[in-house]
Enzyme design. Structure first.
Site, PDB file in Angstrom:
ATOM      1  N   SER A   1       0.841  -1.207   0.000  1.00 59.16           N
ATOM      2  CA  SER A   1       0.000   0.000   0.000  1.00 59.16           C
ATOM      3  C   SER A   1       0.871   1.249   0.000  1.00 59.16           C
ATOM      4  CB  SER A   1      -0.889  -0.019   1.257  1.00 59.16           C
ATOM      5  OG  SER A   1      -1.520   1.227   1.444  1.00 59.16           O
TER       6      SER A   1
ATOM      7  N   TYR B   1      -1.367  -0.010  10.628  1.00 61.92           N
ATOM      8  CA  TYR B   1      -1.698  -0.732   9.373  1.00 61.92           C
ATOM      9  C   TYR B   1      -0.559  -0.555   8.366  1.00 61.92           C
ATOM     10  CZ  TYR B   1      -3.407  -1.233   4.661  1.00 61.92           C
ATOM     11  OH  TYR B   1      -3.503  -1.560   3.332  1.00 61.92           O
TER      12      TYR B   1
ATOM     13  N   LYS C   1       2.375  -3.303   6.609  1.00 57.49           N
ATOM     14  CA  LYS C   1       2.735  -3.448   5.191  1.00 57.49           C
ATOM     15  C   LYS C   1       4.255  -3.239   5.011  1.00 57.49           C
ATOM     16  CE  LYS C   1      -1.399  -4.165   3.438  1.00 57.49           C
ATOM     17  NZ  LYS C   1      -1.761  -5.451   2.825  1.00 57.49           N
TER      18      LYS C   1
HETATM   19  C1  WQD Z   1      -9.968   9.448   0.669  1.00 59.16           C
HETATM   20  C2  WQD Z   1     -10.249  10.941   0.842  1.00 59.16           C
HETATM   21  C3  WQD Z   1     -10.597  11.573   3.121  1.00 59.16           C
HETATM   22  C4  WQD Z   1     -14.355   9.328   3.633  1.00 59.16           C
HETATM   23  C5  WQD Z   1      -7.225   4.557   2.913  1.00 59.16           C
HETATM   24  C6  WQD Z   1      -6.091   3.814   3.516  1.00 59.16           C
HETATM   25  C7  WQD Z   1      -5.267   3.155   2.434  1.00 59.16           C
HETATM   26  C8  WQD Z   1      -6.153   2.322   1.552  1.00 59.16           C
HETATM   27  C9  WQD Z   1      -7.267   3.166   0.958  1.00 59.16           C
HETATM   28  C10 WQD Z   1      -6.099   0.069   2.345  1.00 59.16           C
HETATM   29  C11 WQD Z   1      -9.518  11.537   2.047  1.00 59.16           C
HETATM   30  C12 WQD Z   1     -11.866  11.801   2.300  1.00 59.16           C
HETATM   31  C13 WQD Z   1     -13.177   9.862   3.106  1.00 59.16           C
HETATM   32  C14 WQD Z   1     -15.448  10.190   3.945  1.00 59.16           C
HETATM   33  C15 WQD Z   1     -14.157  12.065   3.203  1.00 59.16           C
HETATM   34  N1  WQD Z   1      -6.705   1.260   2.303  1.00 59.16           N
HETATM   35  N2  WQD Z   1     -13.083  11.218   2.897  1.00 59.16           N
HETATM   36  N3  WQD Z   1     -15.296  11.543   3.709  1.00 59.16           N
HETATM   37  O1  WQD Z   1      -7.618   7.512   3.606  1.00 59.16           O
HETATM   38  O2  WQD Z   1      -6.712   7.917   1.252  1.00 59.16           O
HETATM   39  O3  WQD Z   1      -6.712   5.617   2.158  1.00 59.16           O
HETATM   40  O4  WQD Z   1      -8.003   3.728   2.070  1.00 59.16           O
HETATM   41  O5  WQD Z   1      -5.148  -0.314   1.697  1.00 59.16           O
HETATM   42  O6  WQD Z   1      -4.292   2.355   3.036  1.00 59.16           O
HETATM   43  O7  WQD Z   1      -5.264   4.739   4.186  1.00 59.16           O
HETATM   44  O8  WQD Z   1      -8.865   6.678   1.558  1.00 59.16           O
HETATM   45  O9  WQD Z   1     -11.234   6.732   0.913  1.00 59.16           O
HETATM   46  O10 WQD Z   1     -10.646   6.825   3.383  1.00 59.16           O
HETATM   47  O11 WQD Z   1     -10.200   8.821   1.926  1.00 59.16           O
HETATM   48  O12 WQD Z   1     -14.051  13.292   3.004  1.00 59.16           O
HETATM   49  O13 WQD Z   1     -16.550   9.754   4.420  1.00 59.16           O
HETATM   50  O14 WQD Z   1     -11.635  11.111   1.086  1.00 59.16           O
HETATM   51  O15 WQD Z   1     -10.408  12.659   4.037  1.00 59.16           O
HETATM   52  O16 WQD Z   1      -9.139  12.866   1.713  1.00 59.16           O
HETATM   53  P1  WQD Z   1      -7.443   7.046   2.205  1.00 59.16           P
HETATM   54  P2  WQD Z   1     -10.311   7.209   1.986  1.00 59.16           P
END
Ligand code: WQD
Length: 339
Positions: free
Chosen positions: A124, A148, A152
């Site tokens: 990741s 997490y 990795k």
């Molecule tokens: C994306 C953007 C949030 C939800 C995570 C893990 C990564 C991988 C993918 C496993 C950010 C914003 C999110 C919401 C929002 N997982 N957001 N409202 O955090 O980049 O990555 O998931 O492998 O390891 O870290 O993905 O989709 O949670 O967030 O505004 O209800 O959307 O702040 O900017 P992230 P995400």
């Protein structure tokens, strides 16, 4: 080839399983179904019209692993199985180290006993941590900022040491950015348990009426529209990347780390707009405080995947959204809809 998928019933695992079946490989799936539905495998079987072995098992059970390796005799492993919620890993670090790190060690010991020397690992972009520069390339320092991400990172380091024990061993470390989307049939897709942590499944659940509003976690970041920027990649492009990586380690030994991303950043508001365009549904927003642990922005330098195994993304943002919408519309409660 005979390929063993750990976590093959999961979101990325099931989409990769389908593509490998369609490429006429022989497949075997191990999944403990802690975050996946057996129904996903039934749908992949129907979509591919192919048979494959599957076992309800945990990679922590070395006895079961030996039985499965003895009977299936895999030539390579794609290792998806693991816990993957960043926030949860802060609350339950030992569970993450046990399942992800100790589980991988059990898997590698079983591979050694079975003389299986090729592995593709589901890593990741979280291994990079706070960006020293952007886009992240594979040479960027590794400094994960949550348990997490550290699992990795530790697994990557374990795999590098494992590869050194046998000149015939081959390891591909695939660093995913943000996987989204679903197979165009709408029959398989992402089905998170409980309240979705990730942006896209949350948007989809708002669109289908399961959630009233999307909370935008911060619109005061130093980004073009103030909201978080990420590198979103269609899960089918990601699956195709695994098939290309598998082919590469069939012809090469040693260890490579490769980013799988689109190579560009998309903000939360841009994603919402693309989803509204693809679905025709408007998404109500609530601007909420930043989420602890979130980085403001990051995206991939994806050139190494292109030069190493001629892979690059093909699907657009609107296709990602249209495919998610089709999956969610056909399955308002995910695989739980199955009577
Ligand atoms: C994306 C953007 C949030 C939800 C995570 C893990 C990564 C991988 C993918 C496993 C950010 C914003 C999110 C919401 C929002 N997982 N957001 N409202 O955090 O980049 O990555 O998931 O492998 O390891 O870290 O993905 O989709 O949670 O967030 O505004 O209800 O959307 O702040 O900017 P992230 P995400």
């Amino acid at each position: 080839m005979r390929i063993l998928l750990t976590g093959g019933a999961g979101y990325i695992g099931s989409h990769t399983l389908l593509q490998l079946l369609q490429q006429q490989h022989e497949l075997c799936v191990i999944d403990n179904f802690s975050n996946a539905a057996p129904e996903a495998l039934s749908r992949v079987a129907r979509l591919s019209n192919r048979h494959f072995e599957h076992h309800d098992a945990t990679i922590l059970d070395s006895g079961r692993l030996d039985e499965i390796f003895d009977s299936f005799q895999p030539e390579a492993v794609i290792h998806f199985a693991g816990l993957k919620a960043v926030g949860e890993s802060d609350l339950k670090p030992l569970s993450y180290y046990e399942e992800n790190v100790f589980g991988t060690i059990q898997l590698l010991k079983a591979m050694d006993r079975a003389k299986c020397r090729r592995i593709v690992f589901s890593s990741s972009a979280t291994v990079y941590g706070t960006p020293h520069y952007l886009p992240y390339n594979e040479a960027h320092p590794l400094a994960p900022i949550n348990p997490y991400g550290r699992t990795k990172y530790f697994i990557e380091e374990i795999l590098k040491d494992w590869a050194k024990t046998d000149a015939e061993k081959a390891v591909m470390l695939l660093r995913y950015f943000n996987p989204v989307g679903a197979h165009p049939s709408g029959a398989i897709g992402e089905d998170p348990m409980g309240v979705p942590n990730n942006l896209m499944p949350f948007i989809a659940q708002v669109a289908i009426g399961r959630r009233p509003v999307l909370n935008v976690f911060g619109n005061d970041y130093d980004t073009p529209d103030g909201t978080g920027v990420r590198d979103y990649i269609h899960v089918d492009d990601l699956a195709r990347g695994h098939a290309a990586a598998l082919d590469y380690i069939t012809h090469h030994t040693g260890v490579e780390a490769v980013n799988l991303g689109a190579g560009k950043g998309v903000s939360v508001l841009e994603m919402v707009k693309a989803f509204e365009q693809a679905s025709g549904v408007s998404i109500p927003l609530h601007f909420a405080p930043r989420r602890p642990g979130d980085l403001p922005q990051f995206w991939a330098d994806a050139t190494k995947a292109k030069t190493l195994f001629n892979w690059e993304v093909e699907k657009s943002l609107v296709e990602m959204c249209a495919d998610v919408w089709r999956w969610q519309s056909q399955n308002p409660h995910g695989y739980g809809d199955e009577t």
